[in-house]
Write a protein that holds these residues in place. Structure first.
Motif, short mmCIF file in Angstrom:
data_model
loop_
_atom_site.label_atom_id
_atom_site.label_comp_id
_atom_site.label_asym_id
_atom_site.label_seq_id
_atom_site.Cartn_x
_atom_site.Cartn_y
_atom_site.Cartn_z
N ALA A 46 0.91 -1.17 -0.14
CA ALA A 46 0.13 -0.05 0.21
C ALA A 46 1.02 1.42 0.18
O ALA A 46 0.34 2.35 -0.06
N GLY A 47 2.22 1.15 0.19
CA GLY A 47 3.13 2.29 0.22
C GLY A 47 3.76 2.34 1.29
O GLY A 47 3.80 1.42 2.26
N GLN A 48 4.44 3.56 1.62
CA GLN A 48 5.17 3.81 2.64
C GLN A 48 4.73 4.99 3.44
O GLN A 48 4.01 6.19 2.77
N THR A 49 5.01 5.32 4.73
CA THR A 49 4.62 6.42 5.53
C THR A 49 5.54 7.72 4.97
O THR A 49 6.53 7.48 4.78
N THR A 50 4.83 9.00 5.22
CA THR A 50 5.50 10.11 5.05
C THR A 50 6.64 10.73 5.89
O THR A 50 6.74 9.80 6.77
N TRP A 51 7.19 11.62 5.63
CA TRP A 51 8.06 12.14 6.87
C TRP A 51 7.36 12.39 8.17
O TRP A 51 8.01 12.39 9.08
N GLN A 52 6.06 12.51 7.83
CA GLN A 52 5.15 12.81 9.10
C GLN A 52 4.42 11.75 9.87
O GLN A 52 3.90 11.75 10.79
N GLY A 53 4.62 10.70 9.05
CA GLY A 53 4.51 9.30 9.72
C GLY A 53 3.08 8.86 9.28
O GLY A 53 2.40 7.86 9.66
N TYR A 54 2.51 9.65 8.08
CA TYR A 54 1.15 9.29 7.56
C TYR A 54 0.98 8.36 6.42
O TYR A 54 2.10 8.42 5.69
N ILE A 55 0.06 7.74 6.25
CA ILE A 55 -0.22 6.95 5.23
C ILE A 55 -1.70 6.87 4.97
O ILE A 55 -2.58 6.98 5.96
N SER A 56 -2.01 7.04 3.57
CA SER A 56 -3.26 6.83 3.17
C SER A 56 -3.80 5.54 2.71
O SER A 56 -3.08 5.04 1.87
N LEU A 57 -4.86 5.01 3.42
CA LEU A 57 -5.17 3.64 3.26
C LEU A 57 -6.74 3.89 2.50
O LEU A 57 -7.55 4.35 3.13
N SER A 58 -6.76 3.35 1.43
CA SER A 58 -8.11 3.27 0.47
C SER A 58 -8.55 2.01 0.15
O SER A 58 -7.71 1.25 -0.19
N GLY A 59 -9.61 2.04 -0.25
CA GLY A 59 -10.25 0.78 -0.66
C GLY A 59 -10.50 -0.37 0.43
O GLY A 59 -10.06 -0.13 1.54
N PRO A 60 -11.02 -1.47 0.11
CA PRO A 60 -11.69 -2.10 1.02
C PRO A 60 -10.48 -3.29 1.49
O PRO A 60 -9.64 -3.82 0.39
N PHE A 61 -10.15 -3.49 2.87
CA PHE A 61 -9.13 -4.56 3.15
C PHE A 61 -9.63 -4.84 4.46
O PHE A 61 -10.38 -4.12 5.25
N GLN A 62 -9.00 -6.06 4.70
CA GLN A 62 -9.40 -6.69 6.01
C GLN A 62 -8.32 -6.49 7.05
O GLN A 62 -8.58 -6.30 8.23
N THR A 63 -6.99 -6.71 6.56
CA THR A 63 -5.91 -6.67 7.56
C THR A 63 -4.69 -5.60 7.12
O THR A 63 -4.47 -5.80 5.64
N VAL A 64 -3.75 -4.96 7.92
CA VAL A 64 -2.90 -4.41 7.30
C VAL A 64 -1.57 -4.60 8.18
O VAL A 64 -1.52 -4.83 9.29
N SER A 65 -0.45 -4.64 7.59
CA SER A 65 0.70 -4.93 7.85
C SER A 65 1.93 -3.79 8.09
O SER A 65 1.91 -3.30 6.96
N PHE A 66 2.37 -3.52 9.03
CA PHE A 66 3.47 -2.32 9.10
C PHE A 66 4.96 -3.03 9.45
O PHE A 66 4.98 -3.71 10.33
N GLN A 67 5.87 -2.68 8.55
CA GLN A 67 7.03 -3.41 8.67
C GLN A 67 8.19 -2.28 8.31
O GLN A 67 8.13 -1.44 7.68
N LYS A 68 9.13 -2.13 9.41
CA LYS A 68 10.39 -1.38 9.56
C LYS A 68 11.50 -1.92 10.11
O LYS A 68 11.31 -2.59 11.13
#
Length: 195
Positions: A46-68
């Motif tokens: 879905a992309g990467q977070t911005t320098w402010q830590g935000y990400i835009s999530l659109s569309g239907p989804f059930q789970t979201v994974s965050f990795q760094k």
């Protein structure tokens, strides 16, 4: 005219419904936003977070994974992501495995004998007429509690195995070790071809 007004209002509300949800990703220890966190929704990037830590999530989804790198990966449901800020915790604060080793065994029965008796069977309220106390004879709660303590003592005697001389916890541990050893021998014998 009412149909036209309804269509016009739906036309104005449609972009708001399709607007992407902004999610803030922060460090769990410092509470500062984290940039360049890889985000994937239902396994799709879905992309990467911005320098402010935000990400835009659109569309239907059930789970979201965050990795760094340097953080523990997080997998959350849609409801968890959209209602709050997502916190990632540094991997340095996590342990993979904890092993507890006992260096000293304690004799529980010996400690129990040394402890003062404070239950309903050994201590009674003092009576002024010697052993006769009409108040205790009529007290249903005292009789009920006394029966309950006697029943519990019998149950604990069975659980502790007071008839046996060995500690029940150590006995269960040794029995489990013997069962595991027997299982491993059976598996070893099953692997070896018979002559």
């Amino acid at each position: 005219m009412p149909i036209r007004t309804l269509l016009l209002s739906l036309w104005w509300l449609l972009p708001a419904a399709l607007h992407a949800q902004q999610v803030l990703v922060c460090d769990g220890a410092t509470r500062f936003p984290i940039r360049d966190v890889l985000v994937s929704a239902d396994g799709k990037p879905a992309g990467q977070t911005t320098w402010q830590g935000y990400i835009s999530l659109s569309g239907p989804f059930q789970t979201v994974s965050f990795q760094k790198k340097g953080y523990v990966p997080e997998k959350l449901l849609r409801e968890e992501v959209l209602r709050d800020t997502v916190f990632l915790f540094p991997a340095a604060h996590y342990l993979d495995e904890v092993v507890v080793v006992g260096k000293q065994t304690v004799d529980g029965r010996g400690m129990l004998k040394k402890m003062p008796k404070r239950d309903i069977l050994e201590k009674r309220p003092p009576s002024s007429l010697g052993e006769f106390d009409l108040g205790l004879m009529l007290d249903k709660r005292y009789r009920r509690d006394r029966r309950h303590v006697e029943q519990l003592r019998e149950i604990f005697k069975k659980m502790d195995g007071l008839d046996e001389k060995e500690d029940p916890v150590l006995k269960a541990y040794r029995q489990t070790q013997l069962e595991l050893k027997a299982d491993s021998l059976l598996q070893k014998n099953a692997r070896q071809p018979s002559p």
